[in-house]
Design a protein around this motif. Structure first.
Motif, PDB file in Angstrom:
ATOM      1  N   MET B 120       0.833  -0.902  -0.062  1.00 43.18           N
ATOM      2  CA  MET B 120       0.236   0.079   0.353  1.00 43.18           C
ATOM      3  C   MET B 120       0.872   1.280   0.116  1.00 43.18           C
ATOM      4  O   MET B 120       1.150   2.104  -1.204  1.00 43.18           O
ATOM      5  CB  MET B 120      -0.722  -0.842   1.181  1.00 43.18           C
ATOM      6  CG  MET B 120      -2.318   0.916   1.383  1.00 43.18           C
ATOM      7  SD  MET B 120      -2.944   0.524   2.310  1.00 43.18           S
ATOM      8  CE  MET B 120      -2.526   1.171   3.779  1.00 43.18           C
ATOM      9  N   ILE B 121       2.008   1.005   0.568  1.00 37.27           N
ATOM     10  CA  ILE B 121       3.130   2.406   1.023  1.00 37.27           C
ATOM     11  C   ILE B 121       3.579   2.309  -0.164  1.00 37.27           C
ATOM     12  O   ILE B 121       3.894   3.927  -0.777  1.00 37.27           O
ATOM     13  CB  ILE B 121       3.788   2.051   2.221  1.00 37.27           C
ATOM     14  CG1 ILE B 121       3.305   2.260   3.921  1.00 37.27           C
ATOM     15  CG2 ILE B 121       4.848   3.259   2.097  1.00 37.27           C
ATOM     16  CD1 ILE B 121       3.673   2.298   4.642  1.00 37.27           C
ATOM     17  N   SER B 122       4.297   1.378  -0.844  1.00 36.63           N
ATOM     18  CA  SER B 122       4.572   1.462  -2.505  1.00 36.63           C
ATOM     19  C   SER B 122       4.377   1.736  -3.248  1.00 36.63           C
ATOM     20  O   SER B 122       4.831   1.881  -4.682  1.00 36.63           O
ATOM     21  CB  SER B 122       5.699   0.489  -2.322  1.00 36.63           C
ATOM     22  OG  SER B 122       6.615   0.448  -1.270  1.00 36.63           O
ATOM     23  N   SER B 123       3.159   1.761  -2.990  1.00 36.41           N
ATOM     24  CA  SER B 123       2.389   1.460  -4.341  1.00 36.41           C
ATOM     25  C   SER B 123       2.115   3.314  -5.238  1.00 36.41           C
ATOM     26  O   SER B 123       2.614   3.887  -4.966  1.00 36.41           O
ATOM     27  CB  SER B 123       0.460   1.307  -4.339  1.00 36.41           C
ATOM     28  OG  SER B 123      -0.077   2.342  -3.583  1.00 36.41           O
ATOM     29  N   GLY B 124       2.564   2.716  -7.162  1.00 35.96           N
ATOM     30  CA  GLY B 124       1.935   3.827  -7.272  1.00 35.96           C
ATOM     31  C   GLY B 124       1.187   3.205  -8.258  1.00 35.96           C
ATOM     32  O   GLY B 124       1.098   4.471  -9.109  1.00 35.96           O
ATOM     33  N   ASN B 125       0.196   2.756  -8.346  1.00 40.57           N
ATOM     34  CA  ASN B 125      -1.104   2.630  -8.795  1.00 40.57           C
ATOM     35  C   ASN B 125      -2.242   2.238  -8.205  1.00 40.57           C
ATOM     36  O   ASN B 125      -1.722   1.914  -7.291  1.00 40.57           O
ATOM     37  CB  ASN B 125      -0.907   1.616  -9.536  1.00 40.57           C
ATOM     38  CG  ASN B 125      -1.897   1.391 -11.015  1.00 40.57           C
ATOM     39  OD1 ASN B 125      -3.351   0.848 -10.341  1.00 40.57           O
ATOM     40  ND2 ASN B 125      -1.070   1.241 -12.305  1.00 40.57           N
ATOM     41  N   PHE B 126      -3.110   2.418  -8.818  1.00 41.97           N
ATOM     42  CA  PHE B 126      -4.472   2.627  -7.580  1.00 41.97           C
ATOM     43  C   PHE B 126      -5.105   1.124  -6.998  1.00 41.97           C
ATOM     44  O   PHE B 126      -5.194   0.677  -6.398  1.00 41.97           O
ATOM     45  CB  PHE B 126      -5.520   2.959  -7.727  1.00 41.97           C
ATOM     46  CG  PHE B 126      -5.686   4.823  -7.410  1.00 41.97           C
ATOM     47  CD1 PHE B 126      -6.240   4.871  -6.407  1.00 41.97           C
ATOM     48  CD2 PHE B 126      -5.545   6.313  -8.477  1.00 41.97           C
ATOM     49  CE1 PHE B 126      -5.697   6.422  -5.857  1.00 41.97           C
ATOM     50  CE2 PHE B 126      -5.509   7.508  -7.736  1.00 41.97           C
ATOM     51  CZ  PHE B 126      -5.794   7.373  -6.982  1.00 41.97           C
ATOM     52  N   LEU B 127      -4.523   0.500  -8.417  1.00 42.74           N
ATOM     53  CA  LEU B 127      -4.809  -0.869  -7.866  1.00 42.74           C
ATOM     54  C   LEU B 127      -3.864  -1.544  -7.001  1.00 42.74           C
ATOM     55  O   LEU B 127      -4.510  -2.297  -6.173  1.00 42.74           O
ATOM     56  CB  LEU B 127      -4.953  -1.838  -9.671  1.00 42.74           C
ATOM     57  CG  LEU B 127      -4.971  -3.251  -9.374  1.00 42.74           C
ATOM     58  CD1 LEU B 127      -6.353  -3.700  -9.049  1.00 42.74           C
ATOM     59  CD2 LEU B 127      -4.284  -3.621 -10.597  1.00 42.74           C
ATOM     60  N   MET B 128      -2.625  -1.436  -6.777  1.00 47.27           N
ATOM     61  CA  MET B 128      -2.018  -1.853  -5.907  1.00 47.27           C
ATOM     62  C   MET B 128      -2.335  -1.098  -4.593  1.00 47.27           C
ATOM     63  O   MET B 128      -2.334  -2.360  -3.386  1.00 47.27           O
ATOM     64  CB  MET B 128      -0.542  -1.454  -6.461  1.00 47.27           C
ATOM     65  CG  MET B 128       0.126  -2.345  -7.159  1.00 47.27           C
ATOM     66  SD  MET B 128       0.264  -3.957  -6.896  1.00 47.27           S
ATOM     67  CE  MET B 128       1.280  -3.971  -5.247  1.00 47.27           C
ATOM     68  N   LEU B 129      -2.489  -0.304  -4.873  1.00 48.01           N
ATOM     69  CA  LEU B 129      -3.170   0.636  -3.396  1.00 48.01           C
ATOM     70  C   LEU B 129      -4.348  -0.045  -3.155  1.00 48.01           C
ATOM     71  O   LEU B 129      -4.369  -0.529  -1.543  1.00 48.01           O
ATOM     72  CB  LEU B 129      -3.543   2.405  -4.151  1.00 48.01           C
ATOM     73  CG  LEU B 129      -4.043   2.679  -2.593  1.00 48.01           C
ATOM     74  CD1 LEU B 129      -2.860   3.536  -1.455  1.00 48.01           C
ATOM     75  CD2 LEU B 129      -4.914   3.709  -2.795  1.00 48.01           C
ATOM     76  N   TYR B 130      -5.279  -0.527  -3.731  1.00 47.29           N
ATOM     77  CA  TYR B 130      -6.703  -1.142  -3.261  1.00 47.29           C
ATOM     78  C   TYR B 130      -5.756  -2.332  -2.906  1.00 47.29           C
ATOM     79  O   TYR B 130      -6.871  -2.636  -2.391  1.00 47.29           O
ATOM     80  CB  TYR B 130      -7.253  -0.990  -4.912  1.00 47.29           C
ATOM     81  CG  TYR B 130      -8.220  -2.315  -4.082  1.00 47.29           C
ATOM     82  CD1 TYR B 130      -9.913  -1.615  -3.230  1.00 47.29           C
ATOM     83  CD2 TYR B 130      -8.379  -3.103  -4.542  1.00 47.29           C
ATOM     84  CE1 TYR B 130     -10.145  -2.661  -2.508  1.00 47.29           C
ATOM     85  CE2 TYR B 130      -9.629  -4.413  -4.542  1.00 47.29           C
ATOM     86  CZ  TYR B 130     -10.962  -3.202  -3.417  1.00 47.29           C
ATOM     87  OH  TYR B 130     -12.184  -3.945  -3.173  1.00 47.29           O
TER      88      TYR B 130
END
Lengths: 103, 473, 205, 498
Positions: B120-130
């Motif tokens: 979540m912290i390292s995400s660079g994309n909303f998909l990864m965030l989700y």
């Protein structure tokens, strides 16, 4: 496709808020879960529609919907497991029966 | 993938390996032999913490899906240390009979949650965030219902999974609108197109509400008290510290990068939410008798203070929030360490049971006092510095009204923290908690918290580092 | 104040008429008919799902809603997604839900109707949210993309394992861990186990 | 290693030593050694300071030492002293020493008591030596928070209520202060670089609009601790419930933090704001002075009498500071020291008398002069100092204040000054009434006759304070010139800005 994008969006918005409505009025845990499924489904429609109509170059919305379905499945399975566990304890799945919490 | 890429993702890779190791260890353990896995999990977390301290360049992988910067690494380290302390404190519970035959699962659940937070912290994309967000919340629900011989544990898990599902649905709706309005899910592109059209505003509000659930900001806090009360103490402390810290940091990063162009929208919004959160959290905390509910409301109000720093939107704000998260980890884990030690020894959980604690268990009482003072922002413990910096950040933006409201709220919070101090030091008790010795693993966890509380404030280098890594709008 | 409302109303009217003009309802085509049918099923199904007082019926309505959604994906030429929707959602999730309903509720069980204040509250909350969303959506002019052909399975597969921009190998890997963790979580919660002898003090109060 | 840091280091080391030693007796000895050491240090500091000045060192602050602490906010650990702070440090050292001796036999939890007491002292010393707003604030809160435990655990009467009220009100004050400090910091510098350092800040100009709201904020913040009128209510309750040494330290030293802060931060940094808004606070402090004195008249409880008297005297301090001229401010500082010593003496004696009679109601006692002559004589001395008898410290201070106050020729100041002067008369009334009922007359309670007079530690405690009171009363000049020298540049800047 000759149906305007707005029609799809309004349809999904309606579905989403019907889900919200259900989440507010219902107290049965499984029904709550079904309301959430409605909301998630509405979101997926949004993603797909945006992808198809507006940004068809990449399949971002498509994949998002795909992953969202998978996650929804996982979420449901854990939720059902917990609900069954609750049921074993009190023989009821009404949230009000569970919420004997004191404030 | 190059070897450097592995180094860049070392937190995630090591943690995944750790999960697999525990899984394998459980599978291949000799039949009929119980082992607690506690030592193994603690060792693994310690290794990851140490590995996290290695200096490593920043960069992004997988075409921008995964981003790592020194600040991210730092926050991951903080979270890892928090988890380590939670494991240390849960040791005596995990070696007890209640958890027999399903010990490894506890660690696997919490560690995979931590993995979700990393992503979540390292995400660079909303998909990864989700995906990270879900990975960080679904297993927690199972962990909250872990203590399945108790009714309220199951209920806590149920409340958590339902509220988390609904919040992520709202968040998703927000993300879908963001996608529709900007045409991308990559943070960089979204940020470039985010100019504040009505649909973008709506999307942001929905997105924010979804995250606000996880941080339990008012009015999305209704699940907090019940979940905190019902879940096993280890899980509650994990929820209130690590999980909350991670979500707050993600919100911080998103606000400062992706949504930086609509700061004029979210600054007043955060202003209002911060004030309401502080006030409601404090007012409800005033009347709690159950220690875990008490901490639940206290941690709601703490989230309000963090928002004060967030609302500032400057470099000072960012570094202060990160610093406060670190301080908050130490203080809240100190409180929870004492609570769980006492619960494990005697099963007592009400504030009245703490009457006269100092006379029987002076060290625990002292640690509790230090931690509570840190939460209240009393010198010389670290919380004082943390609060000062948060308020300074808001003051730098000229938000003096917010600062005044926040400081007045700290006075209210001081009142109820002092109630606990009063119970421990002043009130008399005919049946006090008897003297007991915690096992050495648990004690290590407590000592770590105490050390953090005392050292963090005076060691300015920690804050300086965070400041150097931070950025403003 | 009045002027703002007035200009807002005009803008709304204009947008609505523009949308309907672009829909061109005077010339019905197959896709329009299908869309309307599906939309009808979805709306009706959703409403009935949350209002039905028998839980098994609610599940059935949900099933129809999910089916219609899959139909929508087909209409949009996303066959793969439609298939996933059918297998995972309708085939997986819904089956689990129905099983759990059968496990926990009697078939003839009817909910008590929710109290009026809750229904009103729900109506107000959801209704105002819906209204706001629809207003915002109607007022938004979305960029016109070029209708490209739907993805074939080759593209999907490549993207799913791609490592570059618009490649999804990392989420794919992470989601496998997510599924593992959820499996373990579900098992640890739902597995039957004996309660140990009360050598521990009673923790509930 | 800077010499001034020793003032924080010594008490900290004392605390560490007290935690490590074995039993209560050793704890007491450690505390005593620590506080005596601190006293010697502060006497040394005074001598050093006077020598420096005589040698012609005309820096505003001496022994300045600066270490960067938190660079992003320009927070430094900066220490330095001028005449005023040297005097306050000496006062603190004396009172702490006397307080340690006065609570020699305290039980239970002896170790914890002395640790909290010395912790409080650490905060006070730190406050007086620091010239960085942040560290000042830190030490300020550090000094306030041990009060909660000190009153709550070892107090008497409705101790929990009093302790909570006191802590919350003082912390409320410090909340205002926090906002004030941040506002000062961020409105200073005019883009040249902001600062927390008081010396640097005094050379910068804070915009008048900012001063208009920051000044009341900081003045109120410190004023709460200085028992400014509507916010004084913590003081009587707190004093009445607190154990002896804590009352001493609190009335003697802690309340001076308020006065000192008002001077050092509010007035020193925001002269224009002070000039503009002084009238509001003058009225409030005038009310404090008169109200406190009247309050003392109607009380029967010895501690309440003294608490109200403290409100009155501390009100006089703030009153004098707000006159904004050299003489009155000089008097204010002198009054702080004089009141600190004599109120500490009062509370020490009250504690000792209460320890014997187990009542603090003056009408239940009488004729104490016959049974405990030493303590009674001390009480008389304290009383005389309080009502401003020449030859004792109170006289010097109050005379200077009224001289200064009369320098303002307008009606507003005149009326207020005369009203404040009246408080002297009222003070005389209640002091003499107490002395009369308490010490003279017949012994009302037969078993009072069995009392023993002061033990050695009680004697040392009182003698320390009496010596100091008499010393200042008889040789006020070195002190007032030391203070005056340091005030001169401050006041001249005040005047030049206006």
């Amino acid at each position: 496709m000759d149906v305007p994008v707005h029609f799809f969006l309004m349809l999904s918005a309606a579905m989403f808020f019907i889900g919200v409505f259900g989440f507010i009025i219902r107290r049965n845990m499984i029904t709550l879960l079904m309301a959430v499924e409605l909301m998630l489904n509405a979101v997926n429609i949004n993603f797909v529609v945006f992808n198809r109509f507006l940004y068809p170059d990449y399949f971002e919305g498509f994949f998002f919907a795909l992953f969202a379905i998978a996650i929804a499945a996982a979420e449901t399975s854990v939720a059902i497991a917990i609900i069954i566990n609750v049921y074993r304890k009190i023989r009821s799945i009404e949230a009000d029966d569970v919420a004997e919490m004191k404030h | 993938m190059q070897i450097e890429d592995f180094l860049l993702m070392r937190h995630e890779i090591l943690l995944t390996l750790g999960i697999l190791i525990i899984l394998m260890a459980d599978l291949f353990r000799p039949h009929g032999r119980e082992s607690s896995f506690s030592g193994l999990a603690i060792g693994l977390m310690a290794v990851i913490t140490l590995a996290g301290l290695l200096p490593v360049p920043q960069g992004s992988l997988f075409g921008g899906m995964y981003v790592s910067t020194p600040l991210f690494t730092l926050v991951k380290n903080v979270l890892t240390m928090g988890t380590l302390i939670v494991f240390l404190q849960a040791h005596s519970w995990m070696t007890g009979p209640l958890t027999l035959r399903r010990r490894s699962e506890f660690y696997i659940l919490l560690m995979s949650t931590l993995l979700g937070m990393y992503f979540m912290i390292s995400s660079g994309n909303f998909l990864m965030l989700y995906i990270g967000l879900e990975l960080a919340s679904i297993p927690v629900a199972a962990a909250a219902a872990y203590d399945k011989f108790r009714m309220d544990s199951a209920e806590s898990g149920m409340k958590y999974i339902l509220s988390s599902a609904v919040s992520s649905a709202i968040l998703l709706y927000g993300i879908s609108l963001i996608y529709g309005a900007t045409g991308s899910l990559y943070f960089e592109r979204v940020a470039a197109f985010y100019t504040g059209t009505p649909v973008q505003m709506l999307a942001f509000v929905l997105f924010f509400s979804g995250l606000a659930f996880k941080i339990s900001l008012v009015p999305f806090h209704l699940w907090t008290a019940d979940v905190y009360q019902g879940a096993p103490t280890g899980v509650t402390s994990y929820l209130s510290v690590v999980s909350k810290g991670a979500s707050t940091f993600v919100l911080l990063v998103l606000l400062y990068t992706v949504f930086s162009k609509i700061a004029l929208l979210w600054q007043p919004m955060l202003f209002v939410v911060a004030v309401v959160t502080m006030v409601v959290g404090n007012l409800f905390a005033l009347r709690q008798q159950h220690m875990r509910r008490f901490i639940a409301f206290s941690s709601i109000s703490q989230a309000g203070y963090i928002l004060v720093g967030l609302a500032a939107g400057n470099q000072l704000g960012m570094s202060s929030v990160v610093y406060y998260i670190l301080v908050y980890v130490c203080s809240n884990l100190g409180v929870f360490g004492v609570i769980s030690a006492i619960e494990h020894a005697t099963g007592k959980l009400r504030m009245d049971d703490y009457n006269g604690l100092y006379h029987t268990n002076p060290r625990l009482a002292l640690l509790m006092t230090l931690s509570l003072f840190s939460l209240a922002g009393i010198p010389p413990v670290a919380g004082f510095f943390g609060k000062f910096f948060l308020f300074a950040a808001a003051a730098q933006q000229g938000m003096y009204v917010l600062v005044i409201l926040a400081t007045l709220n700290t006075i209210i919070s001081l009142y109820y923290y002092l109630l606990v101090v009063k119970a421990m030091f002043i009130n008399s008790n005919n049946t006090p908690v008897p003297f007991f010795r915690t096992c050495c693993v648990t004690r290590t966890g407590l000592v770590l918290c105490a050390l953090g509380l005392v050292v963090l404030g005076f060691a300015a280098v920690v804050y300086q580092q965070m400041f150097d890594m931070s950025f403003g709008l | 104040m009045m002027e703002t409302i007035q200009s807002f109303m005009t803008a709304m009217m204009n947008s609505v008429s523009e949308i309907f003009a672009s829909a061109d309802l005077t010339r019905p085509t197959w896709s329009k008919w299908i869309f309307m049918a599906l939309a009808g099923v979805i709306l009706l199904g959703s409403v009935l799902t949350v209002t039905s007082r028998r839980i098994l019926r609610a599940a059935t309505f949900l099933f129809f809603t999910l089916l219609a959604t899959a139909g929508l994906y087909l209409l949009l030429e996303y066959e793969f997604l439609a298939a996933v929707q059918l297998t995972v959602y309708a085939g997986g999730i819904l089956v689990v839900i129905v099983f759990s309903i059968l496990l926990t509720s009697h078939i003839s069980y009817r909910f008590d109707p929710p109290p009026v204040w809750r229904v009103l509250g729900g109506l107000v909350a959801a209704g105002s949210g819906l209204l706001l969303t629809i207003c915002v959506l109607v007022l938004t002019v979305f960029p016109k993309g070029v209708a490209a052909p739907a993805p074939d399975m080759q593209q999907v597969g490549n993207a799913l394992l791609g490592q570059d921009v618009h490649g999804y190998v990392l989420p794919f890997e992470v989601i496998s861990i997510l599924l593992l963790a959820c499996m373990i979580g579900a098992i640890v919660v739902a597995r039957k186990s004996r309660e140990p002898e009360a050598s521990q003090p009673d923790k509930t109060e | 290693m800077n010499v001034l840091s020793l003032f924080v280091l010594v008490p900290v080391l004392t605390i560490v030593a007290m935690v490590l030693v074995r039993n209560a007796a050793q704890v007491r000895v450690t505390a005593a050694v620590g506080s005596v050491l601190q006293f010697i240090l502060s006497v040394g500091l005074v001598l050093f300071y006077l020598a420096e000045r005589r040698a012609g060192n005309m820096d505003e602050m001496i022994l300045v030492h600066d270490t960067v602490w938190y660079a992003p906010l320009n927070i430094h650990y900066t220490v330095g002293v001028d005449g005023v702070s040297v005097a306050m440090i000496l006062l603190t050292a004396i009172v702490v020493m006397a307080g340690v001796f006065a609570s020699w036999k305290l039980e239970p939890l002896t170790r914890e008591f002395f640790v909290s007491l010395i912790l409080l002292a650490t905060g006070v010393f730190g406050f007086f030596i620091s010239i960085d707003l942040f560290t000042m604030f830190l030490f300020y809160e550090l000094a306030v928070i041990p009060m909660y435990l000190l009153i709550g655990i070892w107090g008497s009467g409705p101790k929990e209520y009093s302790a909570m009220k006191l802590t919350l009100m003082l912390m409320g004050g410090s909340a205002l202060l926090l906002v004030g400090i941040l506002a000062i910091y961020f409105s200073s510098g005019n883009g040249l670089g902001q600062s927390m350092n008081i010396l640097e800040l005094s050379k910068m100009h804070i915009p008048l609009e900012a001063q208009r709201w920051i000044f009341p904020l900081t003045f109120l913040g410190f004023g709460v601790l200085g028992a400014l009128f509507p916010f004084h209510t913590w003081s009587p309750d707190g004093h009445a419930s607190a154990p002896t040494a804590v009352s001493m330290l609190h009335a003697g030293v802690l309340m001076k933090l308020g006065g000192y802060g008002c001077f050092r931060v509010a007035i020193f940094l925001m002269p224009e704001g002070a000039h503009e808004l002084a009238w509001i606070f003058l009225i409030l402090t005038g009310v404090s002075v008169v109200y406190g004195a009247f309050g003392a008249i109607v009380q029967k409880d010895l501690k309440y009498i003294n608490a109200y008297s403290s409100v009155s005297h501390c009100g006089l301090v703030l009153f004098a500071l707000l006159m904004l001229n050299q003489t009155a401010m000089n008097g204010a500082i002198l009054q702080m020291i004089s009141h600190g010593l004599m109120t500490a003496l009062f509370f020490a004696l009250i504690g000792m008398i209460y320890g014997r009679t187990h009542t603090r109601n003056i009408y239940e006692m009488g004729g104490l002069m016959k049974v405990i002559p030493f303590l009674s004589v001390c009480y008389v001395i304290a009383g005389l100092a309080s009502l401003g008898l020449p030859g004792l410290s109170g006289f010097v201070a109050e005379m200077t204040i009224f001289f200064g106050a009369f320098q303002h020729a307008d009606t507003f100041h005149r009326v207020l000054t005369i009203a404040a002067c009246c408080s002297i008369v009222i003070t005389a009334v209640y002091i003499l009434r107490v002395v009369g009922t308490l010490l003279y007359g017949s012994v009302r309670n037969p078993h009072f006759a069995e009392f023993k007079d002061a033990s050695w530690f009680e004697r040392s405690s009182t003698l320390i304070l009496i010596t100091a009171i008499a010393g200042i009363g008889l040789f006020p000049l070195w002190l007032s010139s030391m203070i005056g020298d340091s005030l001169a540049p401050v006041v001249s800047r005040l005047i030049s800005l206006l």
